[in-house]
Scaffold this motif. Structure first.
Motif, PDB file in Angstrom:
ATOM      1  N   LEU A 145      40.679  -8.587-146.135  1.00 42.47           N
ATOM      2  CA  LEU A 145      39.255  -8.248-146.032  1.00 42.47           C
ATOM      3  C   LEU A 145      38.548  -9.184-145.062  1.00 42.47           C
ATOM      4  O   LEU A 145      37.763  -8.740-144.211  1.00 42.47           O
ATOM      5  N   LEU A 146      38.794 -10.485-145.153  1.00 46.88           N
ATOM      6  CA  LEU A 146      38.140 -11.431-144.261  1.00 46.88           C
ATOM      7  C   LEU A 146      38.575 -11.216-142.808  1.00 46.88           C
ATOM      8  O   LEU A 146      37.769 -11.378-141.879  1.00 46.88           O
ATOM      9  N   ASP A 147      39.842 -10.825-142.602  1.00 48.02           N
ATOM     10  CA  ASP A 147      40.287 -10.476-141.257  1.00 48.02           C
ATOM     11  C   ASP A 147      39.501  -9.272-140.733  1.00 48.02           C
ATOM     12  O   ASP A 147      39.132  -9.220-139.543  1.00 48.02           O
ATOM     13  N   LEU A 148      39.247  -8.314-141.605  1.00 46.39           N
ATOM     14  CA  LEU A 148      38.486  -7.126-141.210  1.00 46.39           C
ATOM     15  C   LEU A 148      37.069  -7.513-140.790  1.00 46.39           C
ATOM     16  O   LEU A 148      36.556  -7.030-139.772  1.00 46.39           O
ATOM     17  N   VAL A 149      36.450  -8.398-141.553  1.00 41.20           N
ATOM     18  CA  VAL A 149      35.098  -8.860-141.220  1.00 41.20           C
ATOM     19  C   VAL A 149      35.100  -9.556-139.863  1.00 41.20           C
ATOM     20  O   VAL A 149      34.178  -9.384-139.050  1.00 41.20           O
ATOM     21  N   ASP A 150      36.127 -10.328-139.578  1.00 39.76           N
ATOM     22  CA  ASP A 150      36.206 -11.063-138.320  1.00 39.76           C
ATOM     23  C   ASP A 150      36.451 -10.151-137.123  1.00 39.76           C
ATOM     24  O   ASP A 150      35.954 -10.421-136.022  1.00 39.76           O
ATOM     25  N   ARG A 151      37.213  -9.070-137.324  1.00 34.80           N
ATOM     26  CA  ARG A 151      37.733  -8.315-136.178  1.00 34.80           C
ATOM     27  C   ARG A 151      37.035  -6.988-135.913  1.00 34.80           C
ATOM     28  O   ARG A 151      37.106  -6.477-134.775  1.00 34.80           O
ATOM     29  N   VAL A 152      36.404  -6.405-136.915  1.00 33.55           N
ATOM     30  CA  VAL A 152      35.793  -5.085-136.728  1.00 33.55           C
ATOM     31  C   VAL A 152      34.353  -5.241-136.259  1.00 33.55           C
ATOM     32  O   VAL A 152      33.551  -5.953-136.886  1.00 33.55           O
ATOM     33  N   ASP A 153      34.025  -4.571-135.162  1.00 33.68           N
ATOM     34  CA  ASP A 153      32.665  -4.563-134.632  1.00 33.68           C
ATOM     35  C   ASP A 153      31.850  -3.525-135.397  1.00 33.68           C
ATOM     36  O   ASP A 153      32.167  -2.332-135.329  1.00 33.68           O
ATOM     37  N   PRO A 154      30.817  -3.937-136.152  1.00 33.40           N
ATOM     38  CA  PRO A 154      30.021  -2.951-136.891  1.00 33.40           C
ATOM     39  C   PRO A 154      29.461  -1.848-136.006  1.00 33.40           C
ATOM     40  O   PRO A 154      29.312  -0.698-136.451  1.00 33.40           O
ATOM     41  N   GLY A 155      29.168  -2.173-134.749  1.00 37.84           N
ATOM     42  CA  GLY A 155      28.638  -1.164-133.844  1.00 37.84           C
ATOM     43  C   GLY A 155      29.628  -0.064-133.529  1.00 37.84           C
ATOM     44  O   GLY A 155      29.235   1.045-133.154  1.00 37.84           O
ATOM     45  N   ALA A 156      30.934  -0.363-133.667  1.00 35.70           N
ATOM     46  CA  ALA A 156      31.971   0.636-133.413  1.00 35.70           C
ATOM     47  C   ALA A 156      32.387   1.371-134.687  1.00 35.70           C
ATOM     48  O   ALA A 156      33.221   2.277-134.630  1.00 35.70           O
ATOM     49  N   LEU A 157      31.823   0.969-135.806  1.00 30.88           N
ATOM     50  CA  LEU A 157      32.193   1.534-137.108  1.00 30.88           C
ATOM     51  C   LEU A 157      31.285   2.716-137.446  1.00 30.88           C
ATOM     52  O   LEU A 157      30.072   2.654-137.268  1.00 30.88           O
ATOM     53  N   ARG A 158      31.894   3.769-137.939  1.00 32.68           N
ATOM     54  CA  ARG A 158      31.143   4.901-138.469  1.00 32.68           C
ATOM     55  C   ARG A 158      31.285   4.898-139.987  1.00 32.68           C
ATOM     56  O   ARG A 158      32.386   5.043-140.504  1.00 32.68           O
ATOM     57  N   GLY A 159      30.170   4.708-140.670  1.00 31.77           N
ATOM     58  CA  GLY A 159      30.207   4.613-142.118  1.00 31.77           C
ATOM     59  C   GLY A 159      30.026   3.177-142.580  1.00 31.77           C
ATOM     60  O   GLY A 159      29.470   2.337-141.863  1.00 31.77           O
ATOM     61  N   THR A 160      30.523   2.889-143.771  1.00 32.41           N
ATOM     62  CA  THR A 160      30.303   1.587-144.409  1.00 32.41           C
ATOM     63  C   THR A 160      31.590   1.112-145.056  1.00 32.41           C
ATOM     64  O   THR A 160      32.356   1.914-145.598  1.00 32.41           O
ATOM     65  N   VAL A 161      31.825  -0.179-144.978  1.00 31.83           N
ATOM     66  CA  VAL A 161      32.903  -0.814-145.739  1.00 31.83           C
ATOM     67  C   VAL A 161      32.269  -1.763-146.742  1.00 31.83           C
ATOM     68  O   VAL A 161      31.435  -2.599-146.373  1.00 31.83           O
ATOM     69  N   ILE A 162      32.618  -1.610-148.006  1.00 30.47           N
ATOM     70  CA  ILE A 162      32.239  -2.574-149.035  1.00 30.47           C
ATOM     71  C   ILE A 162      33.512  -3.269-149.497  1.00 30.47           C
ATOM     72  O   ILE A 162      34.445  -2.613-149.970  1.00 30.47           O
ATOM     73  N   GLY A 163      33.556  -4.568-149.325  1.00 32.41           N
ATOM     74  CA  GLY A 163      34.724  -5.334-149.745  1.00 32.41           C
ATOM     75  C   GLY A 163      34.379  -6.267-150.884  1.00 32.41           C
ATOM     76  O   GLY A 163      33.477  -7.102-150.751  1.00 32.41           O
ATOM     77  N   ILE A 164      35.041  -6.100-152.018  1.00 33.75           N
ATOM     78  CA  ILE A 164      34.882  -7.028-153.142  1.00 33.75           C
ATOM     79  C   ILE A 164      35.841  -8.180-152.899  1.00 33.75           C
ATOM     80  O   ILE A 164      37.066  -8.009-152.887  1.00 33.75           O
ATOM     81  N   THR A 165      35.305  -9.379-152.702  1.00 30.82           N
ATOM     82  CA  THR A 165      36.155 -10.503-152.299  1.00 30.82           C
ATOM     83  C   THR A 165      37.177 -10.865-153.369  1.00 30.82           C
ATOM     84  O   THR A 165      38.357 -11.074-153.070  1.00 30.82           O
ATOM     85  N   ALA A 166      36.744 -10.993-154.603  1.00 37.39           N
ATOM     86  CA  ALA A 166      37.624 -11.257-155.746  1.00 37.39           C
ATOM     87  C   ALA A 166      36.889 -10.757-156.980  1.00 37.39           C
ATOM     88  O   ALA A 166      35.958 -11.418-157.451  1.00 37.39           O
ATOM     89  N   LEU A 167      37.270  -9.601-157.469  1.00 36.53           N
ATOM     90  CA  LEU A 167      36.529  -8.983-158.568  1.00 36.53           C
ATOM     91  C   LEU A 167      36.483  -9.888-159.792  1.00 36.53           C
ATOM     92  O   LEU A 167      35.451 -10.015-160.443  1.00 36.53           O
ATOM     93  N   ASN A 168      37.596 -10.518-160.110  1.00 38.93           N
ATOM     94  CA  ASN A 168      37.680 -11.336-161.317  1.00 38.93           C
ATOM     95  C   ASN A 168      37.643 -12.819-160.934  1.00 38.93           C
ATOM     96  O   ASN A 168      38.666 -13.500-160.921  1.00 38.93           O
ATOM     97  N   TYR A 169      36.442 -13.321-160.594  1.00 41.02           N
ATOM     98  CA  TYR A 169      36.342 -14.706-160.140  1.00 41.02           C
ATOM     99  C   TYR A 169      36.790 -15.727-161.191  1.00 41.02           C
ATOM    100  O   TYR A 169      37.413 -16.741-160.837  1.00 41.02           O
ATOM    101  N   PRO A 170      36.521 -15.540-162.478  1.00 45.56           N
ATOM    102  CA  PRO A 170      37.040 -16.524-163.445  1.00 45.56           C
ATOM    103  C   PRO A 170      38.562 -16.650-163.410  1.00 45.56           C
ATOM    104  O   PRO A 170      39.104 -17.747-163.555  1.00 45.56           O
TER     105      PRO A 170
END
Length: 332
Positions: free
Chosen positions: A62-87
């Motif tokens: 997910l963090l690689d995706l945030v670093d590499r994907v240009d939002p301007g080139a994206l159609r739609g939305t990506v929601i990434g849950i970093t770690a659902l179960n933080y505890p």
């Protein structure tokens, strides 16, 4: 979505925090997400990472995706849950070790708003985050207890789930679906499927693949699959790639009766095909005396092997097994 805290990370990328409870020091226990808003119309892809706290490969992808994907080139939305179960993530454990009753988050969805912390996490993600998604990828990676070969798990063989699984690309030709005792578990993707959302669980890597070169490779395989999905659903430019053939299996866990040290048979190899009755392992006690033999209960593909060659007691998921039920070609 009351109580959501938002902070801009960079243009069109927002961190969102969904509070669940408070720690003794007053800090939040929360679901942390990263939202990438595209510059054009398209579906909402949900990437759920860290349901199990000892499975960080999806978070890295997910963090690689945030670093590499240009939002301007994206159609739609990506929601990434970093770690659902933080505890659980904080303790590097499969589940929250402070939650005695509901340890495994991926068995209690949709949870409860006034239950344990684990139940409340399940409820919040199902109530406030999952409904936003059009496509769901649930990212898993074996964890500390097993090592798994790359496979995709679909809740059933419905066309919408198969299309999403096939869109992961040529590195993912093995498709699995739960059978028997696994068919009705209260997993995240089973809840997503009940809501009519195309969904797939990703499995690869695990305890025996955390050396940097192996771990990095598994993260790349996961990342490449996500990008391929985004191309297949016209969220990104580029031609998606596909496997020539997919093998679908029903899968079930193989469990032991007695604890002890594992002595592997030569046939017990990850992703190997073995016939019914083949000896997989002998479990011996501390003095080397055999206490149990585990054999293939049917013709099967070995989908996972133990992360540790020692079983402290009976009833453990020693491995998962796949029975081939269908082969799908690209033209089918």
């Amino acid at each position: 979505m009351d109580g959501v805290v938002r902070n801009e990370l960079k243009a069109s990328v927002t961190a969102e925090s969904y509070p669940i409870s408070k720690r003794i020091d007053g800090s939040d226990i929360a679901i942390q997400t990263i939202r990438i808003e595209g510059g054009g119309e398209g579906p909402c892809l949900l990437l759920n990472c860290g349901t199990h706290g000892d499975e960080p490969e999806g978070h890295s992808a997910l963090l690689d995706l945030v670093d590499r994907v240009d939002p301007g080139a994206l159609r739609g939305t990506v929601i990434g849950i970093t770690a659902l179960n933080y505890p659980a993530y904080e303790h590097r454990k499969r589940g929250n070790p402070l939650d005695d009753w509901y340890y495994d988050l991926n068995r209690i969805f949709p949870g409860s708003p006034d239950g344990s912390i684990t139940q409340r996490i399940a409820h919040r993600v199902c109530t406030d985050i999952l409904p936003q998604a059009d496509l769901v990828l649930d990212l898993h990676s074996g964890g500390a207890n097993i090592y798994v070969g790359a496979r995709l798990i679909v809740p059933d063989d419905g066309e919408q789930h198969l299309r999403l699984a096939q869109a992961m690309g040529p590195d993912w030709p093995l498709l699995a679906k739960g059978a028997g005792a696994r068919a009705g578990i209260a997993s995240f993707t089973n809840i997503a499927a009940e809501l009519g959302k195309p969904c797939v669980t990703i499995e690869l890597g695990g305890a025996n693949h955390r050396r940097p070169e192996f771990y990095t490779g598994d993260v790349k395989t996961t990342y490449d699959g996500i990008v391929n999905v985004m191309r297949a659903y016209d969220m990104l430019d580029g031609q998606p790639r596909y496997a020539d053939e997919w093998v679908m299996v029903d899968y079930e866990p193989l469990r032991n009766t007695y604890g002890g040290l594992i002595r592997y048979a030569s046939a017990c190899r990850l992703m190997a095909s073995v016939t019914e009755g083949t000896l997989l392992m002998t479990i011996v006690d501390a003095l080397g005396r055999p206490v149990e033999e585990l054999r293939a209960p049917f013709d099967m593909i070995i989908l996972s092997v133990p992360g540790q060659p020692f079983l402290p007691n009976g009833g453990a998921q020693v491995m998962t097994m796949g029975r081939v039920v269908r082969k799908i070609t690209r033209d089918a």
